[in-house]
Design an enzyme around this catalytic site. Structure first.
Site, PDB file in Angstrom:
ATOM      1  N   CYS A 115       5.112 -22.332 108.897  1.00  0.00           N
ATOM      2  CA  CYS A 115       4.444 -21.477 107.914  1.00  0.00           C
ATOM      3  C   CYS A 115       3.562 -20.474 108.695  1.00  0.00           C
ATOM      4  O   CYS A 115       3.491 -20.373 109.712  1.00  0.00           O
ATOM      5  CB  CYS A 115       3.639 -22.329 107.074  1.00  0.00           C
ATOM      6  SG  CYS A 115       2.235 -22.960 107.874  1.00  0.00           S
TER       7      CYS A 115
ATOM      8  N   ARG B 224      -3.639 -25.672 100.493  1.00  0.00           N
ATOM      9  CA  ARG B 224      -5.004 -25.556 101.305  1.00  0.00           C
ATOM     10  C   ARG B 224      -5.927 -26.143 100.529  1.00  0.00           C
ATOM     11  O   ARG B 224      -6.374 -25.617  99.564  1.00  0.00           O
ATOM     12  CB  ARG B 224      -5.384 -24.010 101.795  1.00  0.00           C
ATOM     13  CG  ARG B 224      -4.243 -23.310 102.344  1.00  0.00           C
ATOM     14  CD  ARG B 224      -4.756 -21.784 102.602  1.00  0.00           C
ATOM     15  NE  ARG B 224      -3.943 -21.293 103.579  1.00  0.00           N
ATOM     16  CZ  ARG B 224      -2.678 -20.516 103.019  1.00  0.00           C
ATOM     17  NH1 ARG B 224      -2.738 -20.350 101.738  1.00  0.00           N
ATOM     18  NH2 ARG B 224      -1.893 -20.045 103.861  1.00  0.00           N
TER      19      ARG B 224
ATOM     20  N   HIS C  33      -3.250   1.624  90.449  1.00  0.00           N
ATOM     21  CA  HIS C  33      -3.175   0.180  89.980  1.00  0.00           C
ATOM     22  C   HIS C  33      -2.552   0.336  88.685  1.00  0.00           C
ATOM     23  O   HIS C  33      -1.851  -0.626  88.200  1.00  0.00           O
ATOM     24  CB  HIS C  33      -4.514  -0.155  89.667  1.00  0.00           C
ATOM     25  CG  HIS C  33      -5.469  -0.899  90.715  1.00  0.00           C
ATOM     26  ND1 HIS C  33      -6.832  -0.813  90.899  1.00  0.00           N
ATOM     27  CD2 HIS C  33      -4.692  -1.435  91.834  1.00  0.00           C
ATOM     28  CE1 HIS C  33      -6.946  -1.566  92.163  1.00  0.00           C
ATOM     29  NE2 HIS C  33      -5.837  -1.752  92.763  1.00  0.00           N
TER      30      HIS C  33
ATOM     31  N   ASN D 177       0.649 -18.482 113.021  1.00  0.00           N
ATOM     32  CA  ASN D 177      -0.331 -17.606 113.310  1.00  0.00           C
ATOM     33  C   ASN D 177      -1.254 -18.129 114.186  1.00  0.00           C
ATOM     34  O   ASN D 177      -1.688 -17.549 115.228  1.00  0.00           O
ATOM     35  CB  ASN D 177      -1.125 -17.307 111.844  1.00  0.00           C
ATOM     36  CG  ASN D 177      -0.121 -16.489 110.918  1.00  0.00           C
ATOM     37  OD1 ASN D 177       0.829 -16.211 111.313  1.00  0.00           O
ATOM     38  ND2 ASN D 177      -0.866 -16.425 109.675  1.00  0.00           N
ATOM     39  N   ASP D 178      -1.871 -19.242 113.967  1.00  0.00           N
ATOM     40  CA  ASP D 178      -2.904 -19.691 115.096  1.00  0.00           C
ATOM     41  C   ASP D 178      -2.158 -20.225 116.242  1.00  0.00           C
ATOM     42  O   ASP D 178      -2.732 -20.019 117.355  1.00  0.00           O
ATOM     43  CB  ASP D 178      -3.600 -21.013 114.355  1.00  0.00           C
ATOM     44  CG  ASP D 178      -4.679 -20.482 113.375  1.00  0.00           C
ATOM     45  OD1 ASP D 178      -5.130 -19.279 113.274  1.00  0.00           O
ATOM     46  OD2 ASP D 178      -5.122 -21.261 112.710  1.00  0.00           O
TER      47      ASP D 178
ATOM     48  N   ARG E 239      -2.832 -30.464 103.047  1.00  0.00           N
ATOM     49  CA  ARG E 239      -3.568 -30.406 104.111  1.00  0.00           C
ATOM     50  C   ARG E 239      -4.871 -30.768 103.987  1.00  0.00           C
ATOM     51  O   ARG E 239      -5.551 -30.539 103.159  1.00  0.00           O
ATOM     52  CB  ARG E 239      -3.464 -28.919 104.802  1.00  0.00           C
ATOM     53  CG  ARG E 239      -4.127 -28.808 106.084  1.00  0.00           C
ATOM     54  CD  ARG E 239      -3.994 -27.435 106.530  1.00  0.00           C
ATOM     55  NE  ARG E 239      -4.790 -26.527 106.182  1.00  0.00           N
ATOM     56  CZ  ARG E 239      -5.008 -25.220 106.315  1.00  0.00           C
ATOM     57  NH1 ARG E 239      -4.125 -24.679 107.220  1.00  0.00           N
ATOM     58  NH2 ARG E 239      -5.762 -24.470 105.634  1.00  0.00           N
TER      59      ARG E 239
ATOM     60  N   ARG F 257      -6.033 -12.404 117.111  1.00  0.00           N
ATOM     61  CA  ARG F 257      -4.954 -11.795 116.098  1.00  0.00           C
ATOM     62  C   ARG F 257      -5.740 -10.484 115.489  1.00  0.00           C
ATOM     63  O   ARG F 257      -5.099  -9.606 114.839  1.00  0.00           O
ATOM     64  CB  ARG F 257      -4.223 -12.306 115.314  1.00  0.00           C
ATOM     65  CG  ARG F 257      -5.015 -13.065 114.312  1.00  0.00           C
ATOM     66  CD  ARG F 257      -4.213 -14.008 113.476  1.00  0.00           C
ATOM     67  NE  ARG F 257      -4.870 -14.996 112.668  1.00  0.00           N
ATOM     68  CZ  ARG F 257      -4.455 -15.717 111.547  1.00  0.00           C
ATOM     69  NH1 ARG F 257      -3.514 -15.530 111.027  1.00  0.00           N
ATOM     70  NH2 ARG F 257      -5.297 -16.668 110.890  1.00  0.00           N
TER      71      ARG F 257
ATOM     72  N   GLU G  78      -0.781 -26.317 115.702  1.00  0.00           N
ATOM     73  CA  GLU G  78      -1.487 -24.978 115.711  1.00  0.00           C
ATOM     74  C   GLU G  78      -1.829 -25.026 117.123  1.00  0.00           C
ATOM     75  O   GLU G  78      -2.228 -23.761 117.533  1.00  0.00           O
ATOM     76  CB  GLU G  78      -2.572 -24.953 114.933  1.00  0.00           C
ATOM     77  CG  GLU G  78      -2.278 -25.286 113.271  1.00  0.00           C
ATOM     78  CD  GLU G  78      -3.584 -25.476 112.390  1.00  0.00           C
ATOM     79  OE1 GLU G  78      -3.974 -24.641 111.986  1.00  0.00           O
ATOM     80  OE2 GLU G  78      -3.811 -26.733 112.366  1.00  0.00           O
TER      81      GLU G  78
END
Length: 840
Positions: free
Chosen positions: A617, A411, A304, A569-570, A447, A580, A546
């Site tokens: 995205c 989001r 870190h 992704n979806d 969204r 996934r 999606e």
């Protein structure tokens, strides 16, 4: 009991930050949550960060969450959502490692001049720092006596609990006032560790039952977890030992007072701090305006302290104990955070060499700043908007700082989670208005609520489902909760008066769902007009693509939607029917699958036909390697985690959209993802087509006084011009040729050249020093100008030999030499060299 199987998604494994997020997701529930690593059999209580970290979980390990108790179904839904949406993003803001990890074996000749002492080490954070050494001689020891002064378990427990509260308060303060998201995340992870129930219970038991002092209990517990972490196969997890020991030392100081004077933190002049260990808390406590660099003991890239140094831009190098012991207090040091070197008492030649390096870094910083403020554009002029994904208003500043041209995905779920009632209109208005004002006219896509049965809300009675990802979620529940959605839409309409806001609807499969949203939006506007509250009259409404249904139906959905944004992704997992998170199906989950590319191609074609804007995205948008295919597909906008933006913009600026379309056409006819990957790899590995010479590759009035400096300066010019990925690698190739035969041509000119894999495209650079320099030994004639030739290692034929011959022949002509030596500007030099290279 509910069991959730998944593959661990983070490349750095299950370390403190994702562990603290997993703990946070589990804390609201009474159900017991067990984490199981199916690879090694390790188990952990999800509410214990230290147990999670000690599970030795690496990337793609097969894992399972086992949840049992009264509210297990609610906890299961929440944890499924966490695994699907939040865990994969846990490392999004992690700063990249230094560009080199270990010192290269080769060094330029200037490093052999005089009595220079070079200490080889490991690069931790890039950059150059020069100042006098400040050695911190310290070992933070935890006292073993009774903090209360006598063997009194009750008082000892009270003092330990007081110490925990004080350290927790300090960590919360540091997280709240952190200079960047990385520092805040690390402090939050430390807070989770010190609040860990296993850590606390072990210490409490040692004090209460075994009558140990607080110091003894703290030391034994720290040693227990240290042994577990040190057995890990992951370097990243082994380096969490430093965090644990840092926390133990902070608790010890609260119990027994500081073991070292605070003066160590009071830097009052520029210096390079030298320390065998420097915990994160102490680095944060140093006065950074005087801190020029760090020379540390044997720590790794993923400690870190190293991560913080990179996030703050502090050059840092790790040395072995023997090398570290050679550094003299107050001695002059140079920290080279790219090569992984520490130089003691550098001479005049090496100081000049590093001044050139510092000049290059300043120019690169200026280029990056310009790139951040400049729109992304291909070499043939195609504009692509680059946007950021955010989960709340705290991420806005970072998005703009990294060069976002818009917010492609806000989001809104975070406003609705972890509360007993829904946020009211004014609370939502405050968040959306802040985003609009912060954007200063740039687009912000909000969204609407994307919640399902996997994210339980006490005020939203959604049904429990076996497969909530494909269930009653997002736009699918809007019809039964119209008041909730109208409230959100009213807040967005009111905030849209302050900026360029747009609305995006998630999980659309049918045109009726878009019409539902438009009806609710119209009703929200009517309610605001009735209340005489100012709001935007018109606002764009788009669709999150999606589902395969939406992707195949863009032309029809375009009748109701103003724009589209592919959630890669979806869409990928729904289209391929692959979870996934599945450890066994990881190879199938590939955005390079030709069928998936065909789906995107069709969606993009329909969007263009409908004259609708199309964005993307997700992970695919943020990967520079995939950009040729994305550009070939014709997306108008790419939205990603903010730290990925600079690399994406830089890559786009070096691509030709026509070549990308030709590549895509080939990829669409491939039979497998592996074939596409091979094709894409070949495309990305090719040298770029650029003119051999350009104005930015010419420098007149150079400060170089030697061949060492001139060669470095020319290599740096080529890196700054985007012709070379790593100037140091080209420098090595040039010097290895120079050692074979000197490239001093006589007549006041030198013609060094090199062939290396780091060269993107064949190039010529020109340098004219302020004063003539001697290229070789004392007998060599002074050199008044230098031309350097750089050729890609993969270049076929004898391209470099032709360039050398052409330039060498032309340099025999006095008029050519005089033109280069007398030129008052780069334009004149550029014209002369272009004419030379064009001659047959």
């Amino acid at each position: 009991m509910i069991a959730i199987d998944f593959a661990f998604p983070l490349v750095n494994g299950l370390h403190a930050r994702p562990a603290s997020l997993m703990q946070e997701a589990c804390l609201p529930f009474t159900a017991a949550c067990r984490f199981c690593n199916l690879r090694n059999g390790q188990q952990a209580d999800v509410k214990s960060v230290l147990e999670l970290v000690a599970s030795d979980t690496a990337a793609q390990d097969a894992c399972r969450l086992e949840i049992s108790g009264a509210d297990e179904k609610k906890a299961g839904r929440a944890l499924r959502a966490f695994l699907r949406q939040d865990l994969p993003r846990a490392d999004d803001n992690l700063p990249p490692p230094a560009s080199a990890t270990v010192q290269a074996a080769w060094l330029p000749p200037v490093f052999q001049h005089g009595t220079v002492r070079v200490l080889p080490g490991r690069a931790l954070a890039a950059g150059i720092g020069s100042a006098r050494a400040l050695i911190l001689q310290k070992t933070r020891m935890i006292a073993l006596g009774f903090a209360s002064g006598k063997k009194d378990a009750k008082n000892e427990l009270r003092l330990f609990q007081d110490a925990c509260r004080e350290v927790e308060a300090e960590l919360r303060s540091q997280a709240a006032t952190a200079k960047n998201a990385t520092a805040a995340a690390i402090m939050k992870a430390h807070l989770a560790m010190i609040s860990d129930p296993g850590f606390r219970e072990r210490i409490n038991d040692l004090i209460a039952k075994r009558k140990k002092s607080a110091g003894q209990a703290l030391g034994e517990t720290t040693a227990h977890y240290t042994r577990i972490l040190q057995k890990s196969h992951s370097v990243y997890l082994r380096e969490r030992v430093g965090d644990l020991q840092d926390l133990a030392a902070q608790l010890g100081e609260r119990l027994y007072g500081p073991s070292l004077p605070k003066a160590h933190q009071s830097l009052c002049a520029p210096c390079i701090v030298v320390a065998a260990t420097l915990p994160p808390s102490e680095l944060l406590g140093l006065e950074h305006k005087y801190l020029r660099g760090l020379v540390l003991g044997d720590i790794g890239l993923t400690s870190h302290t190293a991560i913080l140094a990179r996030s703050f831009g502090i050059p840092a190098v790790s040395l072995s104990p023997r090398e570290l012991g050679e550094i003299v207090s107050s001695g002059q040091l140079v920290v080279d955070g790219r090569r992984g070197l520490v130089i003691q008492e550098p001479g005049p030649a090496l100081k000049r060499y590093y001044r050139l390096e510092e000049m290059k870094l300043r120019l690169q910083a200026g280029q990056l700043a310009a790139l951040r403020g400049r729109p992304a554009q291909t070499t043939d002029g195609l504009r692509i908007e680059i946007a950021a994904n955010i989960g709340g208003t705290k991420e806005l500043a970072g998005a703009w700082r990294h060069g976002a041209e818009a917010i492609g995905l806000f989001r809104t779920e975070t406003l609705f989670l972890e509360r007993d009632t829904a946020p009211d209109e004014d609370e939502q208005l405050a968040a959306y208005r802040q985003a609009a004002i912060s954007a200063k006219g740039r687009p912000v896509i909000i969204r609407t609520l994307d919640i399902g049965g996997d994210k339980p809300l006490p005020y939203l009675n959604l049904p429990q489902e076996e497969n909530p990802n494909l269930g009653y979620r997002a736009v699918r529940f809007y019809g039964e909760h119209e008041d909730l959605i109208r409230c959100q839409l009213r807040a967005i309409l009111r905030a849209a008066r302050h900026g360029n806001l747009k609305i995006m609807v998630p999980m659309v499969s049918a045109i009726e769902e878009v019409r539902l949203l438009r009806r609710l939006l119209a009703e929200a506007g009517a309610e605001l007009r009735e209340r005489k509250i100012p709001h935007a009259d018109n606002i764009e409404v788009g669709i999150m693509v999606e589902t395969p249904a939406a992707a195949l139906f863009v032309d029809q959905l375009g009748r109701e939607a103003d724009f589209f944004s592919v959630g890669s992704n979806d869409l990928l997992q729904y289209f391929l029917a692959v979870d996934r998170g599945s450890a066994r199906l990881g190879e199938l989950y590939s955005p390079l699958h030709p069928a998936f590319l065909r789906l995107l191609f069709q969606a993009a074609a329909q969007a263009r036909k409908a004259k609708r804007w199309l964005g993307i995205c997700g992970e695919m948008a943020a990967n520079p390697e995939y950009l040729p295919l994305i550009i070939g597909l014709g997306f108008d906008e790419l939205s990603m985690a903010a730290p990925a933006i600079p690399a994406v913009k830089e890559r786009i600026a070096r691509l030709d959209s026509g070549a990308c379309r030709a590549l895509l056409n080939q990829a669409l006819h491939c039979a497998s993802a592996k074939e596409v990957a091979r094709l894409l790899g070949e495309f990305n590995g090719r040298g770029e087509t650029m003119e051999v010479i350009a104005a930015e590759l010419i420098r007149l009035d150079s400060p170089s006084r030697s061949a060492d400096e001139a060669i470095k300066e020319l290599c740096d010019l080529l890196e700054l011009g985007g012709r070379v990925q790593n100037a140091h690698e080209l420098e090595e190739a040039v010097w290895k040729r120079e050692e074979t035969f000197a490239t001093d041509l006589g007549l006041g000119f030198a013609l060094p050249h090199g062939k290396a894999a780091t060269v993107r495209t064949g190039s010529v650079a020109f340098l004219r020093p302020r004063r003539p320099i001697r290229w070789g030994g004392k007998s060599s004639a002074p050199v008044q100008a230098v031309l350097m030739i750089a050729i890609p290692a993969a270049a076929k034929g004898e391209e470099h030999l032709k360039l050398i011959a052409r330039l060498s022949r032309r340099l025999m002509h006095e008029d050519f030499r005089e033109t280069l030596l007398a030129a008052k500007d780069a334009k004149t030099v550029l014209a002369a060299i272009r004419t030379c290279l064009a001659a047959k």
